[in-house]
Design a protein around this motif. Structure first.
Motif, PDB file in Angstrom:
ATOM      1  N   GLY A 114      10.970  -3.221 -16.634  1.00 18.38           N
ATOM      2  CA  GLY A 114      11.215  -2.161 -15.672  1.00 18.38           C
ATOM      3  C   GLY A 114       9.985  -1.347 -15.357  1.00 18.38           C
ATOM      4  N   SER A 115       8.847  -1.734 -15.893  1.00 19.65           N
ATOM      5  CA  SER A 115       7.607  -1.014 -15.624  1.00 19.65           C
ATOM      6  C   SER A 115       7.199  -1.188 -14.174  1.00 19.65           C
ATOM      7  CB  SER A 115       6.486  -1.524 -16.534  1.00 19.65           C
ATOM      8  OG  SER A 115       6.792  -1.295 -17.890  1.00 19.65           O
ATOM      9  N   ILE A 116       6.500  -0.173 -13.660  1.00 20.63           N
ATOM     10  CA  ILE A 116       5.950  -0.241 -12.307  1.00 20.63           C
ATOM     11  C   ILE A 116       4.455  -0.510 -12.427  1.00 20.63           C
ATOM     12  CG2 ILE A 116       5.599   1.011 -10.146  1.00 20.63           C
ATOM     13  CD1 ILE A 116       8.039   2.701 -10.841  1.00 20.63           C
ATOM     14  N   PHE A 117       3.953  -1.407 -11.600  1.00 18.42           N
ATOM     15  CA  PHE A 117       2.544  -1.774 -11.632  1.00 18.42           C
ATOM     16  C   PHE A 117       1.878  -1.301 -10.343  1.00 18.42           C
ATOM     17  CE2 PHE A 117       4.527  -4.591 -14.588  1.00 18.42           C
ATOM     18  CZ  PHE A 117       3.586  -4.870 -15.553  1.00 18.42           C
ATOM     19  N   TYR A 118       0.691  -0.733 -10.494  1.00 16.68           N
ATOM     20  CA  TYR A 118      -0.127  -0.344  -9.353  1.00 16.68           C
ATOM     21  C   TYR A 118      -1.452  -1.102  -9.435  1.00 16.68           C
ATOM     22  CZ  TYR A 118       3.217   3.510  -9.275  1.00 16.68           C
ATOM     23  OH  TYR A 118       4.372   4.249  -9.252  1.00 16.68           O
ATOM     24  N   LEU A 119      -2.012  -1.367  -8.273  1.00 22.26           N
ATOM     25  CA  LEU A 119      -3.253  -2.121  -8.182  1.00 22.26           C
ATOM     26  C   LEU A 119      -4.256  -1.324  -7.365  1.00 22.26           C
ATOM     27  CD1 LEU A 119      -4.452  -4.959  -8.904  1.00 22.26           C
ATOM     28  CD2 LEU A 119      -3.715  -5.714  -6.642  1.00 22.26           C
ATOM     29  N   SER A 120      -5.488  -1.210  -7.861  1.00 22.71           N
ATOM     30  CA  SER A 120      -6.517  -0.530  -7.079  1.00 22.71           C
ATOM     31  C   SER A 120      -6.831  -1.351  -5.838  1.00 22.71           C
ATOM     32  CB  SER A 120      -7.781  -0.327  -7.917  1.00 22.71           C
ATOM     33  OG  SER A 120      -8.325  -1.564  -8.338  1.00 22.71           O
ATOM     34  N   GLN A 121      -7.345  -0.695  -4.797  1.00 22.59           N
ATOM     35  CA  GLN A 121      -7.572  -1.382  -3.528  1.00 22.59           C
ATOM     36  C   GLN A 121      -8.560  -2.531  -3.669  1.00 22.59           C
ATOM     37  OE1 GLN A 121      -6.442  -1.463  -0.454  1.00 22.59           O
ATOM     38  NE2 GLN A 121      -4.865   0.100  -0.651  1.00 22.59           N
ATOM     39  N   ASP A 122      -9.551  -2.399  -4.549  1.00 22.23           N
ATOM     40  CA  ASP A 122     -10.487  -3.507  -4.748  1.00 22.23           C
ATOM     41  C   ASP A 122      -9.970  -4.516  -5.766  1.00 22.23           C
ATOM     42  OD1 ASP A 122     -10.746  -2.143  -7.109  1.00 22.23           O
ATOM     43  OD2 ASP A 122     -12.871  -1.648  -6.861  1.00 22.23           O
ATOM     44  N   GLU A 123      -8.749  -4.281  -6.288  1.00 25.12           N
ATOM     45  CA  GLU A 123      -8.040  -5.200  -7.181  1.00 25.12           C
ATOM     46  C   GLU A 123      -8.747  -5.405  -8.513  1.00 25.12           C
ATOM     47  OE1 GLU A 123      -6.967  -8.804  -5.195  1.00 25.12           O
ATOM     48  OE2 GLU A 123      -6.143  -7.782  -3.448  1.00 25.12           O
ATOM     49  N   ARG A 124      -9.607  -4.483  -8.917  1.00 29.07           N
ATOM     50  CA  ARG A 124     -10.276  -4.603 -10.209  1.00 29.07           C
ATOM     51  C   ARG A 124      -9.396  -4.119 -11.353  1.00 29.07           C
ATOM     52  NH1 ARG A 124     -15.963  -1.913 -10.448  1.00 29.07           N
ATOM     53  NH2 ARG A 124     -15.971  -3.062 -12.415  1.00 29.07           N
ATOM     54  N   PHE A 125      -8.500  -3.167 -11.061  1.00 28.65           N
ATOM     55  CA  PHE A 125      -7.743  -2.527 -12.129  1.00 28.65           C
ATOM     56  C   PHE A 125      -6.247  -2.552 -11.833  1.00 28.65           C
ATOM     57  CE2 PHE A 125     -11.930  -0.519 -11.899  1.00 28.65           C
ATOM     58  CZ  PHE A 125     -12.416  -0.816 -13.162  1.00 28.65           C
ATOM     59  N   VAL A 126      -5.467  -2.750 -12.908  1.00 33.95           N
ATOM     60  CA  VAL A 126      -4.009  -2.684 -12.850  1.00 33.95           C
ATOM     61  C   VAL A 126      -3.569  -1.461 -13.633  1.00 33.95           C
ATOM     62  CG1 VAL A 126      -1.855  -3.801 -13.501  1.00 33.95           C
ATOM     63  CG2 VAL A 126      -3.743  -5.169 -12.629  1.00 33.95           C
ATOM     64  N   SER A 144       6.239   6.667  -4.325  1.00 34.71           N
ATOM     65  CA  SER A 144       5.215   6.857  -5.355  1.00 34.71           C
ATOM     66  C   SER A 144       4.000   7.618  -4.844  1.00 34.71           C
ATOM     67  CB  SER A 144       4.770   5.491  -5.896  1.00 34.71           C
ATOM     68  OG  SER A 144       5.832   4.798  -6.499  1.00 34.71           O
ATOM     69  N   TYR A 145       4.087   8.201  -3.647  1.00 35.89           N
ATOM     70  CA  TYR A 145       2.906   8.805  -3.040  1.00 35.89           C
ATOM     71  C   TYR A 145       2.357   9.970  -3.869  1.00 35.89           C
ATOM     72  CZ  TYR A 145      -0.045  11.164   0.400  1.00 35.89           C
ATOM     73  OH  TYR A 145      -1.098  11.753   1.037  1.00 35.89           O
ATOM     74  N   PHE A 146       3.222  10.930  -4.228  1.00 32.83           N
ATOM     75  CA  PHE A 146       2.749  12.097  -4.977  1.00 32.83           C
ATOM     76  C   PHE A 146       2.339  11.712  -6.394  1.00 32.83           C
ATOM     77  CE2 PHE A 146       5.442  14.261  -1.743  1.00 32.83           C
ATOM     78  CZ  PHE A 146       4.425  14.991  -1.150  1.00 32.83           C
ATOM     79  N   THR A 156       0.839  -1.199   0.000  1.00 32.54           N
ATOM     80  CA  THR A 156       0.000   0.000   0.000  1.00 32.54           C
ATOM     81  C   THR A 156       0.873   1.247   0.000  1.00 32.54           C
ATOM     82  OG1 THR A 156      -1.787  -1.135   1.163  1.00 32.54           O
ATOM     83  CG2 THR A 156      -1.777   1.257   1.244  1.00 32.54           C
ATOM     84  N   ILE A 157       0.536   2.185  -0.867  1.00 33.85           N
ATOM     85  CA  ILE A 157       1.310   3.423  -0.988  1.00 33.85           C
ATOM     86  C   ILE A 157       0.883   4.386   0.113  1.00 33.85           C
ATOM     87  CG2 ILE A 157       1.859   5.370  -2.492  1.00 33.85           C
ATOM     88  CD1 ILE A 157       1.288   3.559  -4.879  1.00 33.85           C
ATOM     89  N   TYR A 158       1.786   4.687   1.017  1.00 36.29           N
ATOM     90  CA  TYR A 158       1.507   5.526   2.165  1.00 36.29           C
ATOM     91  C   TYR A 158       2.207   6.880   1.997  1.00 36.29           C
ATOM     92  CZ  TYR A 158       6.079   3.526   3.091  1.00 36.29           C
ATOM     93  OH  TYR A 158       7.376   3.114   2.966  1.00 36.29           O
ATOM     94  N   GLU A 168       1.351  -0.859  -4.783  1.00 39.26           N
ATOM     95  CA  GLU A 168       2.421  -0.985  -5.768  1.00 39.26           C
ATOM     96  C   GLU A 168       2.873  -2.427  -5.843  1.00 39.26           C
ATOM     97  OE1 GLU A 168       5.538   2.133  -6.193  1.00 39.26           O
ATOM     98  OE2 GLU A 168       6.933   0.474  -5.790  1.00 39.26           O
ATOM     99  N   LEU A 169       2.952  -2.950  -7.071  1.00 37.44           N
ATOM    100  CA  LEU A 169       3.399  -4.315  -7.305  1.00 37.44           C
ATOM    101  C   LEU A 169       4.799  -4.282  -7.897  1.00 37.44           C
ATOM    102  CD1 LEU A 169       0.176  -5.675  -9.051  1.00 37.44           C
ATOM    103  CD2 LEU A 169       0.782  -5.942  -6.660  1.00 37.44           C
ATOM    104  N   SER A 170       5.555  -5.328  -7.629  1.00 34.40           N
ATOM    105  CA  SER A 170       6.865  -5.442  -8.260  1.00 34.40           C
ATOM    106  C   SER A 170       6.677  -5.924  -9.689  1.00 34.40           C
ATOM    107  CB  SER A 170       7.749  -6.436  -7.490  1.00 34.40           C
ATOM    108  OG  SER A 170       7.123  -7.708  -7.438  1.00 34.40           O
ATOM    109  N   SER A 171       7.560  -5.509 -10.573  1.00 29.61           N
ATOM    110  CA  SER A 171       7.442  -5.885 -11.978  1.00 29.61           C
ATOM    111  C   SER A 171       7.834  -7.340 -12.169  1.00 29.61           C
ATOM    112  CB  SER A 171       8.342  -5.001 -12.843  1.00 29.61           C
ATOM    113  OG  SER A 171       8.371  -5.481 -14.172  1.00 29.61           O
TER     114      SER A 171
END
Length: 768
Positions: free
Chosen positions: A445-457, A344-346, A337-339, A437-440
């Motif tokens: 080298g792309s960075i992956f983010y996941l919504s809290q309900d995990e519906r979207f990457v 990656s917060y901003f 979780t991005i805190y 934030e997910l590890s690639s």
């Protein structure tokens, strides 16, 4: 005079009044209405005796219903409110707090079968912290939600077994440890009541290193010494655990025998926990045996791997991986979780602000067919977001940035096409919760983010990838519109953030094909090439995405499903070939189910049988036996709209698959014991059987072979479709061809890549 007496009221005089409907009241009045103490008897026999406040029952009272149930306690405004005791006609007794005539607050309830619950209630159900004691002596102390055990909790069974860990919907689910009555301890993960995932088995008398797992369970961060559980009787053990749970967060230092509670943390005292049965005459039976533990992996309660490890080696691993704890990630879901303060917060705040702005701006526009101009260079929304806000943008707490939204009308129509509601889309990505934030998993080298309900990457893209996506977008829009069962990645938005320093970050929003209530046990990224397509064994974890040469299974699906699957894969590959795309892969997710012929062979360290486990729950499915169809080890039932237990994810669109056993009808997948009824579609919730390569599924003559066959649920999707076969890839092909077999490398021209991809998948999914 008589009339005058009838109209004179005195609050100290008790009067009787008979109502036309047969009700009867005797007591005090204030004017014409009951006020003070009185007794009201309804025509059906129910009785209220207590305080009245201007015709409303309020205060201390007693209520006796026609059924025989009795309530003694407080009433406010006609509702049971405050504290009171209810004695049910079935013999149950509740003594505690009430709100709006429902259990609410602290309360003690004794059930007709002599079970007892003491703890918090909310709207008539257990909610919060509480203790439940079954009539057979089994106890649970921990968190509840909507009447079921959910969250952290400790259960001790009548036979002395004890589980301390996480629960969900009344079942063990998440990280925890299970201590058997013979002293054996298993530390690992559970899924819906079954061991599922990686863990460690400690033989009786073993020392247990202080793993971050215990920090997660008890909420402390300090290190703690090893513990020997065998010397503790069950009563002392559960008391010790409950003491830690209640006191270890903020209590001052306490030292009392076996418990040492420290401010901000807690620890178990090693001196008070050593085995009492040890003596100078019998030290350790075998030093090596006592120091040996077993690293295990389960799938749906079935032991699939066991590896002996020395305790000292395990302890060193635990300290080394303290900040990379696998169990902690499993219970909280994938990603970090991005805190506030995160790197990656901003960037996350900027992304959420931009998406909220553009989706809110485009949604009110009437829906229409896209035009050629919607794909052009002018199809952009540009906006500047200073932190103080403007006439068009809100003030915010992030850094200043420029926002660009590509082809907003096209992606708006794509979201509509995939039945993504605009409000749900914004809430999922831009709601109050942070992204994760997910590890690639690859080399991009792309960075992956996941919504809290995990519906979207959300994936970061290179500039070249953005150009490829914009170039192919018109044909992509036509393709996904023409083939609703396409397996190609679903795109929902393309954006760019430019920071004041000039740094540009590009994002694409996609559907998460692994958004399912089932646990994904194995993930594979399959390209059909072999050069370098393997993972070193020391790098393999449960969440690792494996490659082509790591795949040891083949998968058998129903004949008609296989034909439909390869028909769609062929169409998708033809589209990608027409766009000169290579390097795409089939992302394969596998959920393993324990086959029926294996369920009876669970070893002795599995959970108690469902009939003996108070935490177990039945599926509750009410399925017509005439509508049940078997697909190998699965149950398929005729589809009923609205009967599916979970809403479709953002990756689901299109028609459902049809089963030949069901008369070519659309079907749902039923998973016995879970209460789950899943919508089966092409590449989503697809039941199959996984067999080790070169093993015939029809063999079964060798009893040991049955352990190499698993019932599985598959999730499929074609990903990474933004790499053209350009000059750079042609040079890579020429260079690598000098050293390796030209057909084994990934960089080959698009038509050869498509044929090789299809040929490889045909071997992964052979005909039965």
């Amino acid at each position: 005079m008589e009339n005058s007496a009838d109209t004179t009221y005195d609050e100290d005089i008790i009067r009787e009044e008979h109502l036309p409907n047969g009700d009867f009241y005797v007591g005090k009045f204030h004017g014409p209405v009951p006020h003070g103490f009185g007794k009201y008897t309804w025509s059906d026999g129910a009785i209220y005796e207590g305080e009245w406040d201007l015709s409303r029952i309020t205060g201390k009272s007693q209520i006796v219903w026609q059924s025989g149930a009795v309530y003694e306690g407080e009433v406010v405004g006609g509702f049971l409110e405050g504290s009171g005791i209810l004695k049910g006609v079935d013999g149950s007794i509740y003594d505690g707090s009430w709100h709006m005539s429902k259990y609410d607050g602290m309360g003690l309830k004794t059930y007709p079968n002599s079970d007892v619950y003491e703890g918090n209630w909310k709207e008539g159900l257990q909610e919060g912290v509480g203790k439940y004691t079954w009539s057979n002596g089994t106890t649970y102390v921990g968190n509840w939600k909507r009447g079921k055990m959910s969250g952290k909790g400790v259960m001790q069974w009548k036979n002395g077994d004890l589980y301390n860990g996480y629960w969900h919907n009344g079942l063990m689910h998440g990280i925890g440890y299970y201590r058997y009555n013979d002293g054996i301890v298993y530390v690992g993960t559970w899924s819906k009541g079954l061991k599922d995932g990686q863990g460690i088995l400690y033989p009786a008398g073993s020392k247990i290193p202080c793993d971050p797992l215990f920090s997660e369970l008890f909420g402390y961060t300090n290190s703690c010494p090893s513990v020997n559980f065998k010397g503790l009787c069950p009563e002392k053990f559960i008391f010790l655990i409950l003491t830690l749970v209640r006191l270890c967060r903020r209590s001052p230092r306490i030292s009392n025998g076996n418990v040492s509670v420290i401010e901000g943390g807690c620890a178990l005292s090693q001196e008070g926990c050593n085995t009492a049965s040890s003596s100078s005459g019998s030290k350790r039976d075998t030093e090596n045996e006592r120091d040996m533990v077993y690293e295990r992996e389960y799938m749906q309660g079935i032991l699939i791997m066991e590896r002996p490890r020395y305790w000292d080696e395990l302890k060193a691993m635990s300290v080394k991986n303290r900040k990379k704890n696998l169990w902690r990630r499993q219970v909280k879901g994938p990603g970090e979780t991005i805190y506030k303060g995160h790197k990656s917060y901003f960037l996350m705040l900027n992304l959420q602000l931009g998406i909220r702005y553009t989706v809110g701006k485009i949604t009110p526009v009437p829906l229409r067919e896209v035009r050629s101009s919607d794909f052009g260079p002018r199809a952009r929304i540009r906006m500047y977001f200073p932190h103080e806000g403007t006439q068009y943008t809100p003030p915010h707490h992030s850094i200043n940035f420029f926002w660009k939204d590509y082809c907003p009308m096209v992606f708006r129509n794509l979201r509509e096409m995939f039945k993504i509601d605009a409000a749900d889309y914004m809430m999922s990505i831009c709601g109050g919760d942070s992204l994760k934030e997910l590890s690639s998993p690859g080399k991009s080298g792309s960075i992956f983010y996941l919504s809290q309900d995990e519906r979207f990457v959300i994936k970061t893209l290179k500039k070249t990838e953005v150009k490829v996506l914009l170039k192919m977008l018109p044909k992509y829009y036509v393709h996904v519109g023409a083939y609703e069962n396409t397996l190609i990645t679903k795109f929902f938005g393309l954006h760019r953030i430019t920071l004041k320093s000039g740094r540009k970050v590009r994002f694409v929003v996609m559907g998460n094909m692994f958004r399912t209530e089932l646990r994904i046990h194995r993930r594979y990224d399959l390209k059909g090439s072999t050069q370098g397509r393997f993972t070193k064994k020391e790098n393999i974890k449960e969440t690792t995405t494996l490659k082509d040469l790591d795949l040891t299974y083949v998968f058998y699906v129903e004949k008609s499903w296989r034909e439909a699957l390869f028909r769609q894969i062929s169409l998708d590959c033809m589209f990608l070939e027409s766009q000169s795309i290579i390097d795409y892969s089939m992302l394969l997710g596998i959920h393993f189910r324990a086959p029926e012929h294996l369920r009876s062979r669970l070893d002795q360290d599995t959970e108690p049988l469902e009939s003996e486990n108070p935490a177990a729950c039945n599926s509750g499915d009410s399925v017509n036996p005439d509508e049940i169809f078997r697909q190998k080890g699965f149950l398929l039932v005729a589809h009923e709209p609205g009967s599916v237990s979970s809403a479709p994810g953002s990756h689901i669109r299109g028609s459902m698959v049809r089963a030949s056993e069901a008369g070519d009808e659309e079907v749902d997948l039923v998973l016995p014991g879970t209460g789950s009824r899943l919508r089966v579609q092409l590449g989503v919730n697809m039941p199959a059987q996984a067999c080790l390569k070169d093993q015939d599924i029809t063999a079964g003559s060798n009893e040991d072979d049955t352990y190499k066959v698993y019932d599985v649920v598959l999730y499929l999707g074609i990903i990474d479709i933004l790499q053209e076969y350009n000059v750079k890839k042609k040079i890579e092909h020429c260079v690598k061809s000098l050293k390796y077999d030209p057909l084994s490398i990934s960089a080959v021209e698009q038509s050869l890549y498509a044929r090789r991809f299809m040929s490889f998948l045909e071997k992964v999914f052979p005909e039965q």
